[in-house]
Design a protein around this motif. Structure first.
Motif, PDB file in Angstrom:
ATOM      1  N   ASN A   1      44.389  42.367  41.256  1.00  0.00           N
ATOM      2  CA  ASN A   1      44.883  41.417  40.258  1.00  0.00           C
ATOM      3  C   ASN A   1      44.496  39.974  40.585  1.00  0.00           C
ATOM      4  N   LYS A   2      44.171  39.733  41.855  1.00  0.00           N
ATOM      5  CA  LYS A   2      43.759  38.391  42.244  1.00  0.00           C
ATOM      6  C   LYS A   2      42.298  38.159  41.858  1.00  0.00           C
ATOM      7  N   ALA A   3      41.942  36.892  41.785  1.00  0.00           N
ATOM      8  CA  ALA A   3      40.571  36.553  41.396  1.00  0.00           C
ATOM      9  C   ALA A   3      39.574  37.120  42.392  1.00  0.00           C
ATOM     10  N   GLY A   4      38.545  37.770  41.891  1.00  0.00           N
ATOM     11  CA  GLY A   4      37.493  38.321  42.732  1.00  0.00           C
ATOM     12  C   GLY A   4      36.168  38.182  42.006  1.00  0.00           C
ATOM     13  N   ILE A   5      35.496  39.289  41.803  1.00  0.00           N
ATOM     14  CA  ILE A   5      34.257  39.275  41.025  1.00  0.00           C
ATOM     15  C   ILE A   5      34.588  39.006  39.558  1.00  0.00           C
ATOM     16  N   SER A   6      33.841  38.138  38.935  1.00  0.00           N
ATOM     17  CA  SER A   6      34.091  37.807  37.530  1.00  0.00           C
ATOM     18  C   SER A   6      33.750  38.989  36.630  1.00  0.00           C
ATOM     19  N   PHE A   7      34.281  38.952  35.426  1.00  0.00           N
ATOM     20  CA  PHE A   7      33.979  40.017  34.466  1.00  0.00           C
ATOM     21  C   PHE A   7      32.475  40.095  34.219  1.00  0.00           C
ATOM     22  N   LYS A   8      31.827  38.946  34.074  1.00  0.00           N
ATOM     23  CA  LYS A   8      30.379  38.925  33.815  1.00  0.00           C
ATOM     24  C   LYS A   8      29.623  39.582  34.959  1.00  0.00           C
ATOM     25  N   ASN A   9      30.037  39.326  36.185  1.00  0.00           N
ATOM     26  CA  ASN A   9      29.379  39.936  37.339  1.00  0.00           C
ATOM     27  C   ASN A   9      29.565  41.454  37.340  1.00  0.00           C
ATOM     28  N   LYS A  10      30.756  41.901  36.960  1.00  0.00           N
ATOM     29  CA  LYS A  10      31.014  43.340  36.907  1.00  0.00           C
ATOM     30  C   LYS A  10      30.161  44.000  35.834  1.00  0.00           C
ATOM     31  N   LEU A  11      30.079  43.352  34.684  1.00  0.00           N
ATOM     32  CA  LEU A  11      29.272  43.886  33.591  1.00  0.00           C
ATOM     33  C   LEU A  11      27.799  43.922  33.990  1.00  0.00           C
ATOM     34  N   ASP A  12      27.332  42.860  34.627  1.00  0.00           N
ATOM     35  CA  ASP A  12      25.943  42.808  35.098  1.00  0.00           C
ATOM     36  C   ASP A  12      25.663  43.917  36.103  1.00  0.00           C
ATOM     37  N   LEU A  13      26.618  44.149  36.989  1.00  0.00           N
ATOM     38  CA  LEU A  13      26.442  45.179  38.016  1.00  0.00           C
ATOM     39  C   LEU A  13      26.361  46.565  37.388  1.00  0.00           C
ATOM     40  N   LEU A  14      27.198  46.836  36.409  1.00  0.00           N
ATOM     41  CA  LEU A  14      27.157  48.130  35.730  1.00  0.00           C
ATOM     42  C   LEU A  14      25.825  48.322  35.006  1.00  0.00           C
ATOM     43  N   TYR A  15      25.275  47.238  34.515  1.00  0.00           N
ATOM     44  CA  TYR A  15      23.942  47.327  33.892  1.00  0.00           C
ATOM     45  C   TYR A  15      22.868  47.557  34.956  1.00  0.00           C
ATOM     46  N   ASP A  16      22.970  46.856  36.077  1.00  0.00           N
ATOM     47  CA  ASP A  16      21.971  46.956  37.145  1.00  0.00           C
ATOM     48  C   ASP A  16      21.934  48.354  37.764  1.00  0.00           C
ATOM     49  N   ILE A  17      23.081  49.030  37.814  1.00  0.00           N
ATOM     50  CA  ILE A  17      23.107  50.373  38.394  1.00  0.00           C
ATOM     51  C   ILE A  17      22.943  51.444  37.311  1.00  0.00           C
ATOM     52  N   ASN A  18      22.495  50.996  36.130  1.00  0.00           N
ATOM     53  CA  ASN A  18      22.055  51.892  35.063  1.00  0.00           C
ATOM     54  C   ASN A  18      23.180  52.646  34.360  1.00  0.00           C
ATOM     55  N   VAL A  19      24.376  52.109  34.388  1.00  0.00           N
ATOM     56  CA  VAL A  19      25.477  52.732  33.649  1.00  0.00           C
ATOM     57  C   VAL A  19      25.353  52.406  32.158  1.00  0.00           C
ATOM     58  N   PHE A  20      25.067  51.145  31.857  1.00  0.00           N
ATOM     59  CA  PHE A  20      24.923  50.715  30.464  1.00  0.00           C
ATOM     60  C   PHE A  20      23.456  50.533  30.098  1.00  0.00           C
ATOM     61  N   SER A  21      23.131  50.919  28.886  1.00  0.00           N
ATOM     62  CA  SER A  21      21.817  50.591  28.341  1.00  0.00           C
ATOM     63  C   SER A  21      21.824  49.110  27.949  1.00  0.00           C
ATOM     64  N   LYS A  22      20.695  48.584  27.593  1.00  0.00           N
ATOM     65  CA  LYS A  22      20.611  47.174  27.206  1.00  0.00           C
ATOM     66  C   LYS A  22      21.473  46.896  25.981  1.00  0.00           C
ATOM     67  N   GLU A  23      21.412  47.771  24.990  1.00  0.00           N
ATOM     68  CA  GLU A  23      22.194  47.570  23.772  1.00  0.00           C
ATOM     69  C   GLU A  23      23.691  47.625  24.054  1.00  0.00           C
ATOM     70  N   GLU A  24      24.094  48.550  24.892  1.00  0.00           N
ATOM     71  CA  GLU A  24      25.516  48.660  25.244  1.00  0.00           C
ATOM     72  C   GLU A  24      25.983  47.421  25.988  1.00  0.00           C
ATOM     73  N   TYR A  25      25.140  46.963  26.891  1.00  0.00           N
ATOM     74  CA  TYR A  25      25.463  45.755  27.663  1.00  0.00           C
ATOM     75  C   TYR A  25      25.625  44.548  26.737  1.00  0.00           C
ATOM     76  N   LEU A  26      24.689  44.381  25.806  1.00  0.00           N
ATOM     77  CA  LEU A  26      24.730  43.238  24.900  1.00  0.00           C
ATOM     78  C   LEU A  26      25.938  43.296  23.971  1.00  0.00           C
ATOM     79  N   SER A  27      26.329  44.492  23.598  1.00  0.00           N
ATOM     80  CA  SER A  27      27.479  44.650  22.709  1.00  0.00           C
ATOM     81  C   SER A  27      28.768  44.195  23.393  1.00  0.00           C
ATOM     82  N   ILE A  28      28.952  44.599  24.642  1.00  0.00           N
ATOM     83  CA  ILE A  28      30.158  44.202  25.387  1.00  0.00           C
ATOM     84  C   ILE A  28      30.109  42.717  25.701  1.00  0.00           C
ATOM     85  N   ASP A  29      28.928  42.235  26.032  1.00  0.00           N
ATOM     86  CA  ASP A  29      28.773  40.814  26.339  1.00  0.00           C
ATOM     87  C   ASP A  29      29.077  39.951  25.120  1.00  0.00           C
ATOM     88  N   LEU A  30      28.750  40.459  23.937  1.00  0.00           N
ATOM     89  CA  LEU A  30      28.989  39.710  22.702  1.00  0.00           C
ATOM     90  C   LEU A  30      30.480  39.449  22.498  1.00  0.00           C
TER      91      LEU A  30
END
Length: 235
Positions: free
Chosen positions: A46-75
């Motif tokens: 619950n305390k501040a750690g990795i930002s949401f953007k960093n978590k989303l980027d990491l999930l994209y980098d490890i191939n969990v999200f496709s580019k379109e899925e990543y952009l949709s959540i980022d939007l």
């Protein structure tokens, strides 16, 4: 004080954003194989750690999200940041008027086909559609991850059983050699000369069995990594 903060819309956007952040956090924890209390971690409690953007980027980098899925959540998070950090951004209409065309067009896709007018209510419905679209994506990924772990668990059990069988076979083989050798020497001490002359050949056979056992052990250890390996890149 600003005349119209539109707190109702801002609150709804914040609620959707916090829900999305929670689900993204849970999904990432599953891919990092962190199964203990997340609050004990440095970055996922619950305390501040990795930002949401960093978590989303990491999930994209490890191939969990496709580019379109990543952009949709980022939007969704782009709208969240505008509503939360820009006092003038008090409506979807205002934000869209000041949003770059690429992002705007990406958002307009979520407008329902039967909508005849583009107004604030239309945009609010589109944002709801965006949120539920992302929710389905995240939950689908989490379900796939759980199924993958279960599949690898079954495979791992099979590998362990094979390894145990091979280990028992190796031990049994060595025991038999030892007993047979002792029996031969007891009945025919001259056999010691034969063993001495052929010791290298015998040791080579034992060494081959040992190499086979080690190769299987390495194979087992490599497959253990499947519990935390990431999927292939999705196009």
């Amino acid at each position: 004080m600003h005349e119209d903060l539109n707190l109702k819309v801002r609150s709804q956007v914040l609620d959707y954003s916090l829900s999305t952040e929670r689900d993204i956090n849970t999904l990432l924890l599953s891919y990092l194989a962190i199964t203990d209390d997340k609050n004990q971690t440095k970055n996922f409690g619950n305390k501040a750690g990795i930002s949401f953007k960093n978590k989303l980027d990491l999930l994209y980098d490890i191939n969990v999200f496709s580019k379109e899925e990543y952009l949709s959540i980022d939007l969704l998070m782009i709208f969240r940041n505008r509503f939360m950090h820009d006092i003038d951004s008090n409506s979807f209409t205002y934000i869209l008027e000041n949003l770059e065309n690429g992002l705007k067009n990406r958002f307009l896709v979520f407008i329902e086909e039967d909508e005849k007018e583009l107004n604030e209510k239309t945009y609010e419905k589109a944002f709801n559609n965006l949120y539920f679209h992302n929710l389905k994506i995240i939950h689908k990924k989490y379900k796939e991850r759980r199924q993958s772990l279960e599949k690898h668990k079954i495979s791992l059990i099979g590998l362990v059983e094979i390894y145990e069988s091979l280990s028992l076979l190796s031990y049994d083989f060595a025991s038999k050699i030892s007993l047979e050798t002792a029996s031969i020497l007891e009945k025919n001490p001259e056999a010691l000369i034969y063993l001495q002359n052929h010791s290298e050949s015998i040791l080579n056979h034992i060494d081959e069995l040992d190499k086979l056992s080690n190769a299987h052990t390495n194979f087992l250890e490599n497959n253990l990594n499947h519990l935390i390996l990431f999927p292939k890149k999705k196009i």
